[in-house]
Scaffold this active site. Sequence first.
Site, short mmCIF file in Angstrom:
data_model
loop_
_atom_site.label_atom_id
_atom_site.label_comp_id
_atom_site.label_asym_id
_atom_site.label_seq_id
_atom_site.Cartn_x
_atom_site.Cartn_y
_atom_site.Cartn_z
N CYS A 107 -3.55 5.80 -11.12
CA CYS A 107 -4.95 6.21 -11.12
C CYS A 107 -5.09 7.41 -12.03
CB CYS A 107 -5.38 6.57 -9.70
SG CYS A 107 -7.09 7.12 -9.59
N HIS A 149 -9.76 -1.62 -7.14
CA HIS A 149 -9.41 -0.19 -7.19
C HIS A 149 -10.63 0.65 -7.61
CE1 HIS A 149 -6.48 3.18 -8.41
NE2 HIS A 149 -7.62 3.56 -8.94
N GLU A 150 -11.34 0.19 -8.65
CA GLU A 150 -12.48 0.96 -9.16
C GLU A 150 -13.64 0.96 -8.18
OE1 GLU A 150 -11.89 2.94 -11.49
OE2 GLU A 150 -10.03 1.97 -12.07
ZN ZN Z 1 -8.37 5.33 -9.72
#
Ligand code: ZN
Length: 190
Positions: A107, A149-150
Site C-alpha cells: 500500500c 483494496h482501493e
Molecule cells: Zn492502499
Amino acid sequence: MVLPIVRYGNPILRAKGSPIEKITPQIERLIADMLETMHAVRGVGLAAPQVGHALQLTVVDVTGVTDRPSTLFVEGKPAEIEAFMPLVLINPHVKPVGELVKGPEGCLSFPEIYADIMRPEAAEVKAQNAKGGAISFRCSGLLSRAVQHEIDHLNGILFIDRMEMETRRELKAELEALQAETKAARPQQR
Ligand code: ZN
C-alpha cells in the site's frame, strides 16, 4: 501535479469518504493529479484519502504488472484490460464474489510493508467513471484485488485490518514506527 501521499498514522486514512455529487473542475483536477501521482510512483491503485481527500474516488491501473494476470467482464462480455485502464471509480460499490484467495499486497501509505492478504477471488463493481457515466464490470485476479483494496480505503479500511493475526504481530514494530514517524511529521495535530 504529483501529490504527496498520506501515510499510516494520519487520521484521514480512517475517515469514510463522502459521495461525489457533481464532477466539478476541482474533482476533474483531482482525478488528473491522482492518475499522475499513481503513475509517478508506479502504484497499481490510489484512493482519494491517500492524497488527503475523504471522497468516494479511486484510480486503478494494472497494466504495468505483467506477472499477475487479471480477467475483466464488462456488461457480461469479456473485455480487454488495457483498453479499460486507467480506471477511475467514483462512488463505487463492490460486491466481492467467490472463494477467498491469498495474495501479496502493498500500500502506498505503508512504504516497504508487504503481506499476504485473503480476499474473495472476484468482484462485481458498479461505479461512475470520470465523466459521471455509469459503469459496471466483473473482475478477478490482480484487478479484483486492487479494486477491493482501493474501495476499502474509501471506507476507512486498511490492508492491515485484513492481515492474519500472526502477520500483524510480526509487523507490529514496523507499523508502530511508521505511525510514530507520521505523527511526528504533523506536530500541529497532536
Ligand atoms: Zn492502499
